[in-house]
Design a protein around this motif. Structure first.
Motif, PDB file in Angstrom:
ATOM      1  N   GLY A 224       0.901  -1.087   0.148  1.00 39.07           N
ATOM      2  CA  GLY A 224       0.142  -0.088   0.061  1.00 39.07           C
ATOM      3  C   GLY A 224       0.781   1.259   0.027  1.00 39.07           C
ATOM      4  O   GLY A 224       2.241   1.223   0.290  1.00 39.07           O
ATOM      5  N   ARG A 276       4.969   4.302  -3.775  1.00 37.73           N
ATOM      6  CA  ARG A 276       4.762   5.570  -4.485  1.00 37.73           C
ATOM      7  C   ARG A 276       5.926   6.087  -5.281  1.00 37.73           C
ATOM      8  O   ARG A 276       6.845   5.511  -5.593  1.00 37.73           O
ATOM      9  CB  ARG A 276       4.629   6.799  -3.314  1.00 37.73           C
ATOM     10  CG  ARG A 276       5.726   6.940  -2.404  1.00 37.73           C
ATOM     11  CD  ARG A 276       5.630   8.140  -1.287  1.00 37.73           C
ATOM     12  NE  ARG A 276       7.011   8.308  -0.856  1.00 37.73           N
ATOM     13  CZ  ARG A 276       7.270   9.401   0.175  1.00 37.73           C
ATOM     14  NH1 ARG A 276       6.254  10.255   0.257  1.00 37.73           N
ATOM     15  NH2 ARG A 276       8.192   9.386   0.980  1.00 37.73           N
ATOM     16  N   ARG A 302      -3.830  -5.414   0.539  1.00 35.35           N
ATOM     17  CA  ARG A 302      -3.754  -4.308  -0.267  1.00 35.35           C
ATOM     18  C   ARG A 302      -4.491  -3.361   0.769  1.00 35.35           C
ATOM     19  O   ARG A 302      -5.709  -3.286   0.919  1.00 35.35           O
ATOM     20  CB  ARG A 302      -4.450  -4.298  -1.586  1.00 35.35           C
ATOM     21  CG  ARG A 302      -4.382  -2.886  -2.361  1.00 35.35           C
ATOM     22  CD  ARG A 302      -4.734  -3.032  -3.758  1.00 35.35           C
ATOM     23  NE  ARG A 302      -6.011  -3.573  -4.037  1.00 35.35           N
ATOM     24  CZ  ARG A 302      -6.588  -3.772  -5.235  1.00 35.35           C
ATOM     25  NH1 ARG A 302      -5.820  -3.652  -6.321  1.00 35.35           N
ATOM     26  NH2 ARG A 302      -7.871  -4.175  -5.075  1.00 35.35           N
ATOM     27  N   SER A 304      -5.289   0.734   2.089  1.00 40.25           N
ATOM     28  CA  SER A 304      -5.543   1.942   1.692  1.00 40.25           C
ATOM     29  C   SER A 304      -6.103   2.638   3.061  1.00 40.25           C
ATOM     30  O   SER A 304      -6.127   2.058   3.989  1.00 40.25           O
ATOM     31  CB  SER A 304      -6.706   2.172   0.632  1.00 40.25           C
ATOM     32  OG  SER A 304      -7.884   1.511   1.006  1.00 40.25           O
ATOM     33  N   SER A 309      -4.081   9.484  -0.583  1.00 40.28           N
ATOM     34  CA  SER A 309      -4.600   9.661  -2.034  1.00 40.28           C
ATOM     35  C   SER A 309      -4.124   8.295  -2.699  1.00 40.28           C
ATOM     36  O   SER A 309      -4.727   8.093  -3.798  1.00 40.28           O
ATOM     37  CB  SER A 309      -4.676  11.110  -2.389  1.00 40.28           C
ATOM     38  OG  SER A 309      -3.215  11.309  -2.678  1.00 40.28           O
ATOM     39  N   GLU A 310      -2.781   7.983  -2.587  1.00 41.06           N
ATOM     40  CA  GLU A 310      -2.084   6.994  -3.447  1.00 41.06           C
ATOM     41  C   GLU A 310      -2.888   5.646  -3.619  1.00 41.06           C
ATOM     42  O   GLU A 310      -3.389   5.463  -2.451  1.00 41.06           O
ATOM     43  CB  GLU A 310      -0.763   7.098  -3.109  1.00 41.06           C
ATOM     44  CG  GLU A 310       0.260   8.197  -3.481  1.00 41.06           C
ATOM     45  CD  GLU A 310       0.193   9.177  -1.943  1.00 41.06           C
ATOM     46  OE1 GLU A 310      -0.501   8.815  -1.176  1.00 41.06           O
ATOM     47  OE2 GLU A 310       1.247  10.110  -2.079  1.00 41.06           O
ATOM     48  N   THR A 311      -2.676   5.064  -4.608  1.00 38.64           N
ATOM     49  CA  THR A 311      -3.151   3.628  -4.728  1.00 38.64           C
ATOM     50  C   THR A 311      -2.147   2.613  -5.118  1.00 38.64           C
ATOM     51  O   THR A 311      -1.321   3.145  -5.598  1.00 38.64           O
ATOM     52  CB  THR A 311      -4.598   3.638  -5.505  1.00 38.64           C
ATOM     53  OG1 THR A 311      -3.774   3.973  -6.797  1.00 38.64           O
ATOM     54  CG2 THR A 311      -5.449   4.423  -5.122  1.00 38.64           C
ATOM     55  N   ASP A 326      -8.587  -6.940   0.200  1.00 40.82           N
ATOM     56  CA  ASP A 326      -8.596  -5.383   0.369  1.00 40.82           C
ATOM     57  C   ASP A 326      -8.915  -4.822   1.608  1.00 40.82           C
ATOM     58  O   ASP A 326     -10.035  -5.185   2.112  1.00 40.82           O
ATOM     59  CB  ASP A 326      -9.862  -4.824  -0.936  1.00 40.82           C
ATOM     60  CG  ASP A 326      -8.802  -4.332  -2.135  1.00 40.82           C
ATOM     61  OD1 ASP A 326      -7.718  -3.771  -2.160  1.00 40.82           O
ATOM     62  OD2 ASP A 326      -9.546  -4.468  -3.046  1.00 40.82           O
ATOM     63  N   ARG A 328      -9.475  -1.137   4.179  1.00 44.71           N
ATOM     64  CA  ARG A 328      -9.641   0.194   4.194  1.00 44.71           C
ATOM     65  C   ARG A 328      -9.388   0.536   5.737  1.00 44.71           C
ATOM     66  O   ARG A 328     -10.237   0.252   6.572  1.00 44.71           O
ATOM     67  CB  ARG A 328     -10.906   0.737   3.767  1.00 44.71           C
ATOM     68  CG  ARG A 328     -10.978   2.222   3.724  1.00 44.71           C
ATOM     69  CD  ARG A 328     -10.449   2.899   2.437  1.00 44.71           C
ATOM     70  NE  ARG A 328     -10.588   4.280   2.407  1.00 44.71           N
ATOM     71  CZ  ARG A 328     -10.102   4.981   1.313  1.00 44.71           C
ATOM     72  NH1 ARG A 328      -9.189   4.717   0.931  1.00 44.71           N
ATOM     73  NH2 ARG A 328     -10.817   6.183   1.281  1.00 44.71           N
TER      74      ARG A 328
END
Length: 459
Positions: A224, A276, A302, A304, A309-311, A326, A328
Motif C-alpha cells: 500500500g 509511491r 492491499r 488504503s 490519496s495514493e493507490t 482489500d 481500508r
C-alpha cells in the motif's frame, strides 16, 4: 544389508533427563552384549541394564535397553536403543565407548531412515514425511507430515501406478500378440482410461501447490502507499513491535518479514515499503523490493486509508494465482482527521477490543481501535486455508513430486497422440517411471542425497 554398524544420539544434544542412543547394523547385538556384559533381552521389552566400557570395565551409566532384531525393526536391521541419563558427560562417555567397538561408526544425518528405505521398510515419500514431521512447526504442518509418513501419498501414487501398469499391459498386448483375437476396441478403451488419468494428474498439478505451501509456509505481503498502517498491521498480527511505526512517510525502506503460526498454519508475513513515486534512491529500491515481495506472495493484503490519496499500482498484484484482501484502514477516523495523518492511529493498540466492520466494499478496519479486526482475521483465515488448505486427499509436498506428476501427464498426452502402438507403449512406460520416482520405485539413486540431507543425526 550394510556391513557397518552405525550409532548416534536420537534425542538431540541438549541436556535432558533422558537421552536415547540408537544403534543399527550387523554388530548391534554383539556391541550391546559387550556394553552390558549380559545376553540380549527379549525383543521389544525395556529392561534395566548397567552399561560399562568394554575396554576397561568401568561403569558408564545405569539405564534402559531395548532390542529390536531385524528385519522387524525401523531400519530392517538389528537395532537397539540405549536410554541413558541425558547429561553431556554421560552421553559423551557412552559414545566414546561405542566408537571403540569394531565395525562401529557414527551415523550420518538421516542414515537410519535411509537404511529403512533401502531395506524396503518404507518408501521415499514416507521417508520425506518423517523429516517433515521432525521439522513441523505448526499444527497443520504436523497433520500433513503425519499423513505422508503414514503412507497417504504412497497409496495415491500406487493407485496411479496400478492404472498405468494395466494400460501398459494393454499396449504391450497389441504389439506382442497382433494375431491374437484381441477386442477390436481395445485401444479406444485404453485411450479413454489414459485421458481420464491424464486429466486427474492435471487437476493435481493445478491444485494450487497447497501441499508445498503448507510445508514451506504461506507468503503474505502487505502492500500500500505510505502511512496507511502496513507496519501497524504487521505488528498487531505478530503480537510485538517487529516493524517501526512512524507518521513520517517512507519509514519502511526494506521488506520486514515475520514468521507466524497463524491458527495452525505457517505464514511468512512481509511488511513492505510504501508504494509511491520515490525520489530518493534508497526509498526507490525499497519500492522495487516491495513490488517483488508482492509478486512472489500467495496472499496480498492491499491497504488504503481515507487520508492517503495514493493507490497500489496494478503491477504490484501481478503474481500468478494471488489471493487479494482489500483493507481500508483507519475506519474510526473522523472527518476532521482526514486532512492529515494521525500518529496515534498509526501506532496501533493490540489490546483494544474488536468490533464488527460494516459489510460491502473493501474491508473496513482500524488497526488502532480494533474496528473490523475479527472480520479481517476471518478473511485472512479463509485466504490462508484456500492457499494451503489441508484436504482429505494426499497432496504433493515437494517440487520433485510435482515435476514427476507433470512428466507423467505429459507422457500420457504424447501416448494419446502417438501414431504407432510401440510409441504409445513407450510413453505409458515413461509415465509409470515418473510416478515411480515419487515413491522410490525406480531411478532414485541420484535423489537419495537430496532427500536425506535435511535429516538430523540419529534419525
Amino acid at each position: 544389508m550394510h556391513a557397518e554398524t552405525i550409532y548416534a544420539p536420537a534425542s538431540g544434544l541438549a541436556k535432558a533427563g533422558i537421552a536415547i542412543i540408537r544403534l543399527s547394523g550387523p554388530e548391534t547385538g554383539a556391541v550391546v552384549s559387550a556394553l552390558t556384559g549380559r545376553p540380549l533381552p527379549a525383543p521389544r521389552r525395556a529392561v534395566r541394564r548397567q552399561f560399562v566400557d568394554p575396554v576397561d570395565g568401568s561403569a558408564l551409566d545405569d539405564g534402559l535397553l531395548l532390542w529390536f532384531p531385524g528385519p522387524g525393526s525401523y531400519t530392517g536391521e538389528d537395532l537397539a536403543e540405549l536410554h541413558i541419563h541425558g547429561g553431556p558427560a554421560v552421553r559423551a562417555a557412552v559414545l566414546v565407548a561405542l566408537s571403540r567397538q569394531p565395525g562401529c561408526r557414527l551415523a550420518e544425518p538421516g542414515e537410519f531412515t535411509r537404511r529403512a528405505f533401502l531395506n524396503d521398510r518404507m518408501d521415499l515419500s514416507r521417508a520425506e514425511g518423517v523429516v517433515d514431521l521432525i521439522e513441523a512447526e505448526t499444527e497443520a504442518q504436523r497433520r500433513q507430515a503425519l499423513r505422508q509418513a503414514e503412507g497417504a501419498l504412497f497409496k495415491r501414487c500406487e493407485a496411479w501406478s496400478e492404472q498405468l501398469l494395466r494400460l501398459a499391459a494393454h499396449a504391450e498386448a497389441v504389439i506382442d500378440f497382433p494375431d491374437e483375437d484381441l477386442p477390436e476396441d481395445i485401444w479406444e478403451r485404453s485411450a479413454a482410461d489414459i485421458r481420464a488419468l491424464r486429466d486427474a494428474l492435471s487437476r493435481e498439478i493445478d491444485s494450487g501447490r497447497r501441499g508445498e505451501r503448507l510445508r514451506d509456509g504461506v507468503r503474505v505481503a502487505i502492500v500500500g502507499p505510505p502511512n496507511v498502517g502496513k507496519s501497524s498491521l504487521l505488528n498487531r498480527l505478530a503480537g510485538r513491535d517487529a516493524a517501526i511505526v512512524n507518521a513520517r512517510a517512507g519509514t519502511t525502506r526494506d521488506v520486514v518479514e515475520v514468521a507466524l503460526d497463524f491458527e495452525g498454519y505457517p505464514v511468512t508475513l512481509s511488511d513492505t515499503a510504501g508504494l509511491r513515486d520515490a525520489v530518493e534512491e534508497i526509498e526507490a529500491e525499497g519500492v522495487r523490493r516491495a513490488l517483488r515481495a508482492a509478486r512472489a506472495a500467495d496472499i496480498v493484503i492491499r491497504m488504503s486509508a481515507p487520508d492517503v490519496s495514493e493507490t497500489v499500482p496494478p503491477e504490484a498484484l501481478a503474481g500468478e494465482g494471488v489471493v487479494l484482501i482489500d483493507v481500508r484502514n483507519k475506519a474510526d477516523m473522523k472527518g476532521d482527521d482526514i486532512a492529515g495523518n494521525r500518529p496515534d492511529i498509526m501506532a496501533g493498540d493490540p489490546a483494544a477490543p474488536p468490533t464488527r466492520a460494516p459489510a460491502g466494499g473493501p474491508l473496513a478496519l482500524s488497526v488502532h481501535s480494533g474496528v473490523g479486526w475479527e472480520d479481517f482475521l476471518q478473511r485472512l483465515r479463509e485466504a490462508v486455508e484456500s492457499v494451503a488448505g489441508l484436504g482429505e486427499a494426499a497432496g504433493l509436498t515437494r517440487a520433485r513430486h510435482r515435476e514427476a506428476v507433470s512428466e507423467s501427464r505429459d507422457a500420457l498426452t504424447r501416448a494419446l497422440e502417438a501414431p504407432q502402438p510401440d510409441l504409445r507403449a513407450e510413453d505409458i512406460r515413461l509415465a509409470l517411471r515418473a510416478i515411480g520416482r515419487i515413491t522410490g520405485r525406480v531411478d532414485v539413486e541420484d535423489l537419495l542425497d537430496v532427500v536425506f540431507r535435511d535429516f538430523c543425526i540419529g534419525k
